[in-house]
Design a protein around this motif. Structure first.
Motif, short mmCIF file in Angstrom:
data_model
loop_
_atom_site.label_atom_id
_atom_site.label_comp_id
_atom_site.label_asym_id
_atom_site.label_seq_id
_atom_site.Cartn_x
_atom_site.Cartn_y
_atom_site.Cartn_z
N HIS A 427 26.31 -10.21 7.13
CA HIS A 427 27.27 -11.31 6.97
C HIS A 427 27.52 -11.61 5.49
O HIS A 427 28.28 -12.54 5.18
CB HIS A 427 26.76 -12.57 7.67
N GLY A 428 26.90 -10.88 4.59
CA GLY A 428 27.11 -11.11 3.16
C GLY A 428 25.83 -11.03 2.35
O GLY A 428 25.83 -10.64 1.18
N CYS A 429 24.70 -11.43 2.96
CA CYS A 429 23.42 -11.28 2.28
C CYS A 429 23.00 -9.82 2.24
O CYS A 429 23.55 -8.98 2.95
CB CYS A 429 22.35 -12.11 2.98
N VAL A 430 21.98 -9.53 1.43
CA VAL A 430 21.48 -8.17 1.29
C VAL A 430 20.16 -8.04 2.04
O VAL A 430 19.17 -8.69 1.70
CB VAL A 430 21.29 -7.80 -0.20
N ARG A 431 20.15 -7.21 3.08
CA ARG A 431 18.92 -6.94 3.83
C ARG A 431 18.19 -5.78 3.17
O ARG A 431 18.78 -4.73 2.92
CB ARG A 431 19.25 -6.57 5.28
N VAL A 432 16.91 -5.97 2.90
CA VAL A 432 16.15 -4.97 2.15
C VAL A 432 15.25 -4.16 3.08
O VAL A 432 14.67 -4.70 4.04
CB VAL A 432 15.32 -5.61 1.02
N GLY A 433 15.15 -2.86 2.80
CA GLY A 433 14.42 -1.95 3.68
C GLY A 433 12.93 -2.10 3.63
O GLY A 433 12.24 -1.85 4.62
N ASP A 434 12.37 -2.51 2.48
CA ASP A 434 10.92 -2.63 2.34
C ASP A 434 10.60 -3.94 1.63
O ASP A 434 10.26 -3.96 0.45
CB ASP A 434 10.36 -1.44 1.56
N PRO A 435 10.70 -5.05 2.34
CA PRO A 435 10.54 -6.36 1.70
C PRO A 435 9.14 -6.60 1.13
O PRO A 435 9.00 -7.27 0.11
CB PRO A 435 10.85 -7.35 2.82
N LEU A 436 8.12 -6.05 1.79
CA LEU A 436 6.76 -6.25 1.28
C LEU A 436 6.58 -5.55 -0.06
O LEU A 436 5.94 -6.07 -0.98
CB LEU A 436 5.73 -5.76 2.31
N ALA A 437 7.13 -4.34 -0.19
CA ALA A 437 7.05 -3.61 -1.46
C ALA A 437 7.80 -4.37 -2.56
O ALA A 437 7.35 -4.41 -3.72
CB ALA A 437 7.62 -2.21 -1.30
N LEU A 438 8.92 -4.98 -2.20
CA LEU A 438 9.67 -5.76 -3.19
C LEU A 438 8.86 -6.98 -3.61
O LEU A 438 8.80 -7.31 -4.81
CB LEU A 438 11.02 -6.19 -2.60
N ALA A 439 8.21 -7.62 -2.65
CA ALA A 439 7.36 -8.78 -2.98
C ALA A 439 6.23 -8.37 -3.91
O ALA A 439 5.91 -9.08 -4.88
CB ALA A 439 6.79 -9.39 -1.69
N HIS A 440 5.63 -7.21 -3.65
CA HIS A 440 4.54 -6.72 -4.49
C HIS A 440 5.03 -6.44 -5.91
O HIS A 440 4.36 -6.74 -6.90
CB HIS A 440 3.93 -5.47 -3.88
N SER A 441 6.24 -5.86 -6.01
CA SER A 441 6.80 -5.57 -7.32
C SER A 441 7.08 -6.85 -8.11
O SER A 441 6.88 -6.90 -9.32
CB SER A 441 8.09 -4.76 -7.17
#
Length: 519
Positions: A427-441
């Protein structure tokens, strides 16, 4: 004791001294051309110049400036420059007879190497006037000499500013052509333009403004080579290159050592650290108007340059990620509530409870929403919130950054969509494939990250917001052609039709086929 008259006399002497110093400094900022005639005669060998004076030139210069005002791109800046410098012919006197102006014209003549029309920069006209000055018999009267000096000055000044602005800032302001563009982008101002006019070494200045970005050089090389990308026509390949060269000239690029960047047409997120991708993943972006790629650069219609964004397109923007919310509550936007949630609820009385969606009216929770007659409900009458769960559309985590489009990066329960090639589905937001990895980064090996990891796996989730100890920049951008790590050009479909919009505004500045063939 100091007498009053002595104090006044001392103050007057001090004030007079300051005025003298200011006058000397002001005069030193301007070149003294009292010997203008002798100087030009020595350089040209044409006796006509012997009688030239700064005062005589200034009068004619003002006239020519008034006549040429409509032909100048930035007349106020140019007029101010010459007014403040006493109409000193800096380009003619200091840069014409040593070859600098000719050299400058050579740079202008090669503008097609940047995907720009060389005729915009008047290289041929400049060279003709330079040749006239170097011909001892070409200028036959003092009035003609004054006019030609003024014309060459204005022609060179205008072209130098235009060329400098084009290479350093681009030809088009993205804010003016795109409806959903919210990225800070520096545009040329009078200071930048005056810096071009004040350059003492024109070659050094021109070399300094040539784009140094390796991406730019690789696209430029491809443009010069004139090849054809697989599955495209030569014309479409060319247009891909010129619109993305223009994007690379815009001053909107990240300068931070670490940042998150999302490229919409590539459906990809990268965490960049020190110029390299430290983490990358697939993403799903907002739906676009051109997901089937029917609108293309092969055939262009003039009306296509008007940006008509689809309501669900992800905007281009830059901001700062400041927090992550684990197991978030989804405050469902009114547009989605009206067009989707209420429609589903009208068809299935158990839809809301199955999806964990609570209904509110006037700020109070409706205890039994199954009794609502959704067919008669008015737009905006009800608000909807989805509780944390495995069905929550935001998944187990969302990453927050300030913006006026109500978008963010977030997880999703619909994992299968990441396997699709065309991922303009949200709907306009960006869904991320690996959210846990992004959180770790973003959080590193911290207590906050440990909390995130634990809470995301909690079978009885509750919302938890954790602030980043150091905010991380995020850029959501739109690039359809670039060189990968191996130097191979990558092309992506123009999923939002933004290449077509940009090309529509850019095409009047592009070289013609014969100019490109000469590369």
């Amino acid at each position: 004791m100091i007498q009053p008259h002595t104090f006044r006399r001392s103050a007057f002497i001090l004030f007079a001294s300051v005025l003298t110093i200011v006058a000397l400094v002001t005069q030193s900022c301007k070149k003294s051309r009292s010997d203008l005639g002798a100087e030009l005669y020595k350089k040209t060998g044409n006796k006509i110049f012997k009688d030239a004076t700064p005062e005589g030139l200034a009068e004619v210069f003002k006239q020519v400036l008034a006549e040429e005002k409509g032909n100048l791109t930035n007349p106020k800046t140019i007029a101010s420059f010459y007014e403040q410098n006493g109409y000193d012919p800096v380009f003619v006197a200091d840069h014409t007879f040593n070859g600098d102006v000719d050299l400058t014209a050579n740079y202008f003549a090669k503008a097609s190497e940047h995907g720009l029309d060389p005729s915009m920069f008047k290289a041929g006209e400049i060279k003709q006037l330079v040749a006239k000055f170097k011909d001892k018999k070409a200028i036959k009267s003092l009035d003609e000499a004054y006019h030609d000096i003024a014309k060459l000055e204005l022609l060179t000044a205008n072209s130098l500013i235009n060329y400098s602005n084009a290479l350093q800032y681009g030809m088009i302001s993205p804010r003016k052509i795109y409806a959903r563009y919210f990225t800070q982008t520096i545009r040329p101002d009078s200071i930048a333009m005056l810096n071009a006019l004040r350059a003492t070494n024109l070659k050094s200045f021109l070399d300094s403004i040539q784009p140094k970005d390796p991406q730019y050089k690789m696209l430029q090389k491809a443009l010069i080579a004139g090849g054809t990308a697989q599955g495209m026509t030569k014309e479409e390949t060319l247009r891909y290159l010129v619109v993305n060269l223009e994007r690379l000239r815009w001053k909107n690029k990240p300068k931070e050592n670490k940042y998150v960047i999302v490229n919409i047409p590539d459906y990809r997120l990268d965490v960049m650290e020190n110029g390299k991708s430290a983490l990358n993943m697939k993403v799903i972006v907002g739906e676009g108007r051109n997901t089937d790629n029917q609108i293309s650069l092969v055939e262009y219609d003039e009306s296509d340059k008007i940006d008509r964004p689809f309501s669900r397109e992800t905007p281009q923007l830059n901001s700062m990620i400041y927090a992550a919310q684990v197991n978030p509550v989804w405050n469902i936007p009114q547009s989605i509530a009206t067009k989707e949630i209420m429609v589903e609820a009208a068809q299935d009385p158990y839809y809301l409870s199955n999806k964990g969606i609570d209904v509110y009216k006037n700020g109070k929770k409706v205890e039994d929403p199954e009794t609502i007659d959704w067919s008669g409900a008015q737009k905006g009458e009800y608000e909807f919130k989805q509780r944390p769960s495995e069905d929550n559309s935001l998944g187990n985590i969302k990453f927050l950054f300030k913006n006026n489009s109500s978008v963010y990066l977030h997880d999703t329960p619909a994992k299968n969509a990441f396997n699709q090639n065309m991922r303009a589905l949200s709907h306009g937001c960006v869904r991320v494939g690996d959210p846990l990895a992004l959180a770790h980064s973003l959080f590193g090996e911290s207590n906050a990250y440990q909390t995130i990891e634990k809470n995301m796996a909690d079978p009885k989730p509750s919302p938890t917001t954790l602030s980043l100890p150091k905010k991380v920049p995020v850029y959501i951008t739109y690039v359809t052609c670039w060189a990968d790590e191996n130097g191979t050009l990558q092309y992506r479909p123009d999923v939002y039709g933004l290449d077509v919009v940009l090309y529509g505004h850019l095409k009047k500045f592009l070289p013609n086929s014969s100019q490109l063939a000469a590369l």
